[in-house]
Enzyme design. Structure first.
Site, mmCIF file in Angstrom:
data_model
loop_
_atom_site.group_PDB
_atom_site.id
_atom_site.type_symbol
_atom_site.label_atom_id
_atom_site.label_comp_id
_atom_site.label_asym_id
_atom_site.label_seq_id
_atom_site.Cartn_x
_atom_site.Cartn_y
_atom_site.Cartn_z
ATOM 1 C CE1 TYR A 109 26.336 -4.899 -61.932
ATOM 2 C CE2 TYR A 109 24.941 -4.477 -63.612
ATOM 3 C CZ TYR A 109 24.971 -4.769 -62.363
ATOM 4 O OH TYR A 109 23.891 -4.575 -61.569
ATOM 5 C CD1 TRP A 111 21.637 -8.138 -62.496
ATOM 6 C CD2 TRP A 111 20.155 -9.365 -61.632
ATOM 7 N NE1 TRP A 111 21.336 -7.652 -61.255
ATOM 8 C CE2 TRP A 111 20.205 -8.223 -60.775
ATOM 9 C CE3 TRP A 111 19.372 -10.313 -61.307
ATOM 10 C CZ2 TRP A 111 19.612 -8.285 -59.487
ATOM 11 C CZ3 TRP A 111 18.733 -10.225 -60.186
ATOM 12 C CH2 TRP A 111 18.603 -9.291 -59.231
#
Ligand code: PGD
Length: 759
Positions: A109, A111
């Site tokens: 996970y 960004w």
């Protein structure tokens, strides 16, 4: 003379000019409100925190793959690219052959950075799919509770957020905004994939000038910009559901709710009303009751209900609200409150999720698809809810519940992470450290020595976005940016694509991974998806070379029509919602059938295990709000100028109310220690009356710097609780926890988070 070249980031489009060691960053000329986060970018090209060479953890190199508590504390040995790639390939082969893809965690996970091709998560997923598959993660740290509950109640998160109410409608039509969790401009600086125009401030200001009233329900006054003259209701953190119930009770008992709307568009009102009126549990949820829970005056609660009734009222629910224990409830109750007001589906009215939590919520969607790297097929069906990663590593084959399914954790041997920083984003970092000691091997790609890189066995130095070419775009912003390379890669760093290509070659899957394309050939190939769609619509469709030379392309957007929610309002029979009943579920039979004590069949106030009124307040009386930072995106570029300028005595600032500071003998600028049973950290005190007394606020994202049993830099995730929102969605609960705080009178240790690890 060189000219600035176009580029983009999650926090805005810009152009940049490299002059020797200096880098000038110029916001996009059409951006009315560029994000201060652009100030962090220049540091990214050559800071000492950058990883210069491939590195291997000493213990792993000497003893081979095995669970190891030294992970995160060991020193590192620099190796050549060939050695590092050979080691990684051999280990991947061993794990896939011995244990199979169910033992590889590639949820990875994070960004990472803007750019449609060099998107690290897509790259790692594509590579692992070619290699044999991986255990994936579902949903996000941002929004897991909402993503799971909303489809049961009204429709997808997109339907309730991105397609429902526009910022333009707020500017032109909304009469009263009930902003639960606010709409902090610092959050609207950012949107995944980037934004070319930050329009939230302007839209809210226009609404205010037109006479719209703003009511802010938050323990923090700056969760709405001061120029809106909002009425600030500083409630106790985590008590929004009780407050909303109090407003709902006033509406219902004073006959102010829209009974016709509820009758026509909703199901399950009767059961909910029985709860609201206290018929099922003996406790009417009247304003006085709500006041005793949320700490606001009962008269204010009643007057908000009376003000909102009969007007174009918009209930907004920030993402932060659902990043807490029982995080499903404020989202669900927000929908129910908007239904009682009868405004759902009207322009600028009803309920909108996450408006003010991201830059592009409330902007129209693109009319053409964006370039997207295909990730291939994952033959491993196993997944975990993303925030359960430590549970999974600590409890192989352990049982848990998720959205109506009893599930089992896989037994993970190898963790592969690229483009995320779990030692930033996860809760209870001491527990995560324990979890990361369990696998045989951890591989991380990052550009900087984050704590996650320090917890790896094999560390591959990745380029930053300024060092490569890419295409920048987001689904709700019209500008597609030709992201030119601004500088050459730092030291020996390489792009994720190059790293995976070299690994794929060693594993005999290069053709499958690359499809015979170089990175620049991929850009041209992916661009065609958008160009052909433009051609089909008869819109200008420059070829790739023209696009690259122009530096940007404005894409057509769809006409705003309020999406499925508005269509449902117009005609619920022809356009039913995608819920089991086709209507808004004030009570959900499906959720009720799961029989989860922590997520019953209708919105319910459940006192938190750790929060206002819980037993732990005796020892840890302060409520910590661990929210998103204003000076960086998450942990990214914490060493950049904007972030560094905000530090207090080199530490992350913690805001404390004057009364709480005085009671502890704390002055502005003191170094303080925050602690609870899970951990401790240092931070730099800022005394501020912009918080409710009893609340302290420490943003996430200071790079984790454990020394002598505490984080000396101020990462709040050493304090937060690693527990799911509920059995329903198992989302992240990092927003709130209880702490105590004291002045730190010892010798203040230097922050070493940005220094490379030993070796
Ligand atoms: P970032 O700091 O963005 O945080 O968690 P996330 O892991 O996304 O991490 C991205 C990492 O990717 C950085 O280390 C960066 O250097 C690296 N990176 C960037 N570009 C590239 C690249 O091209 N290649 C490679 N290999 N690496 C790259 C964010 C998460 O934190 C989120 S989304 C939320 S909403 C949560 N919020 C909270 C919260 O409110 N409260 C608490 N307590 N905790 C939270 N954690 C969550």
């Amino acid at each position: 003379m060189n000219k600035p070249l176009p580029h983009s980031s999650h926090w805005g489009a810009f152009s940049a000019l490299a002059c020797g060691n200096q880098l000038e960053v110029i916001p996009h000329p059409n951006d009315p409100d560029p994000a201060p986060l652009l100030g962090n970018i220049p540091a990214s090209v050559s800071h000492r925190a950058r990883i210069a060479r491939p590195m291997v953890r000493r213990g792993w190199l000497e003893r081979g793959p095995e669970p190891d508590r030294a992970r995160g504390r060991d020193d590192f040995i620099a190796v050549s690219w060939n050695q590092a790639l050979d080691l990684a390939a051999a280990e991947l082969r061993r794990v896939y052959t011995t244990y199979g893809g169910r033992s590889v965690y590639g949820g990875s996970y994070g960004w990472s950075s803007a750019g449609r091709f060099h998107h690290a998560q897509s790259q790692v997923h594509r590579f692992l799919n070619a290699a044999g598959g991986y255990v994936k993660s579902v949903n996000t740290y941002s929004s897991a509770a909402a993503a799971v509950i909303l489809p049961h109640v009204i429709g997808s998160q997109e339907a309730a957020g991105r397609e429902n109410v526009s910022l333009h409608e707020v500017a032109t039509q909304t009469e009263i905004v009930l902003a639960f969790g606010g709409m902090a401009l610092k959050n609207t600086h950012v949107s995944s994939g980037g934004t070319s125009q930050h329009i939230a401030r302007g839209s809210l200001q226009t609404a205010h000038r037109r006479g719209a009233a703003f009511h802010l329900f938050s323990p923090l006054r700056d969760d709405l910009p001061p120029e809106l003259d909002a009425v600030w209701h500083p409630l106790r953190p985590g008590t929004d559901v009780a407050l909303m119930l109090g407003i709902a009770h006033t509406l219902v008992t004073e006959g102010l709710h829209d009974a016709a709307f509820v009758e026509r568009y909703c199901v399950g009102y009767g059961d909910f009303a029985a709860y609201l009126l206290g018929e099922t549990d003996g406790q009417p949820k009247h304003a006085a009751w709500a006041a005793s829970v949320c700490g606001l005056p009962a008269d204010d609660i009643r007057s908000v209900a009376r003000l909102a009734a009969g007007r174009r009222a918009l209930v907004t629910c920030a993402q932060s609200l659902q990043r807490a224990e029982h995080g499903e409830q404020p989202v669900w109750m927000g929908v129910v409150l908007a239904a009682l007001l009868g405004q759902i589906g009207l322009p600028g009215g009803g309920f909108v999720y996450a408006m003010g939590s991201l830059a592009n919520v409330g902007k129209p969607a693109l009319a053409v698809p964006l370039p997207t790297l295909p990730q291939g097929r994952n033959r491993i069906p196993d997944f975990i809810p993303v925030a359960r990663v430590a549970d999974m590593l600590l409890n192989p084959n352990g049982r848990y519940d998720f959205n109506g399914q009893p599930r089992t954790y896989p037994d993970i041997r190898l963790v592969y992470w690229a483009g995320g920083n779990p030692f930033h984003h996860h809760q209870d970092l001491n527990r995560l450290g324990e979890a990361f000691s369990r696998p045989d091997t951890v591989i991380v790609h990052d550009s900087g020595w984050t704590a996650s890189a320090r917890h790896a066995d094999l560390v591959f130095p990745a380029t930053v976005t300024l060092e490569r070419e890419d295409i920048g775009a987001s689904a709700n912003d019209p500008l597609m940016v030709a992201m030119h390379r601004i500088v050459t890669p730092f030291a020996e760093s390489r792009d994720d694509y190059t790293i995976f290509t070299d690994l794929a070659a060693r594993l005999g899957i290069e053709e499958q991974f690359t499809e015979g394309r170089t990175a620049s050939q991929w850009l041209r190939h992916l661009y065609e998806t958008t160009r052909l769609a433009l051609l089909k619509r008869g819109d200008p469709a420059p070829d790739f070379d023209q696009f690259w030379q122009n530096g940007e392309l404005t894409l057509p957007t769809l006409r705003w029509d309020g999406g499925m929610v508005r269509a449902f309002r117009h005609d619920p029979d022809t356009h039913p919602l995608p819920t089991p009943s086709g209507k808004i579920a004030i009570r959900s039979e499906t959720i009720a059938s799961f029989d989860y004590p922590d997520c019953p069949g209708h919105p319910t106030w459940m006192p938190p295990v750790e929060g206002a009124g819980s037993a732990a307040t005796h020892r840890f009386p302060l409520q910590l709000v661990a929210n998103q930072p204003a000076t960086r995106l998450h942990s990214q570029l914490d060493y950049g100028a904007t972030s560094i300028r905000s530090k207090v005595r080199d530490r992350e600032p913690v805001r404390i109310h004057p009364a709480d500071a005085a009671a502890r003998g704390i002055a502005d600028g003191d170094v303080v220690r925050l602690f609870n049973d899970r951990g401790a950290c240092l931070a730099g005190a800022i005394i501020s009356d912009a918080l409710r007394p009893g609340v302290v606020q420490l943003a996430t994202g200071a790079w984790y710097d454990p020394q002598n049993g505490m984080c000396v830099h101020g990462n709040p995730n050493v304090l937060t609780r690693d527990a799911g929102t509920s059995r329903l969605s198992q989302g992240c609960t990092g927003q709130l926890c209880l702490v105590q705080l004291e002045r730190f009178d010892g010798a203040v240790p230097p922050v070493k988070a940005f220094d490379p690890p030993p070796g």
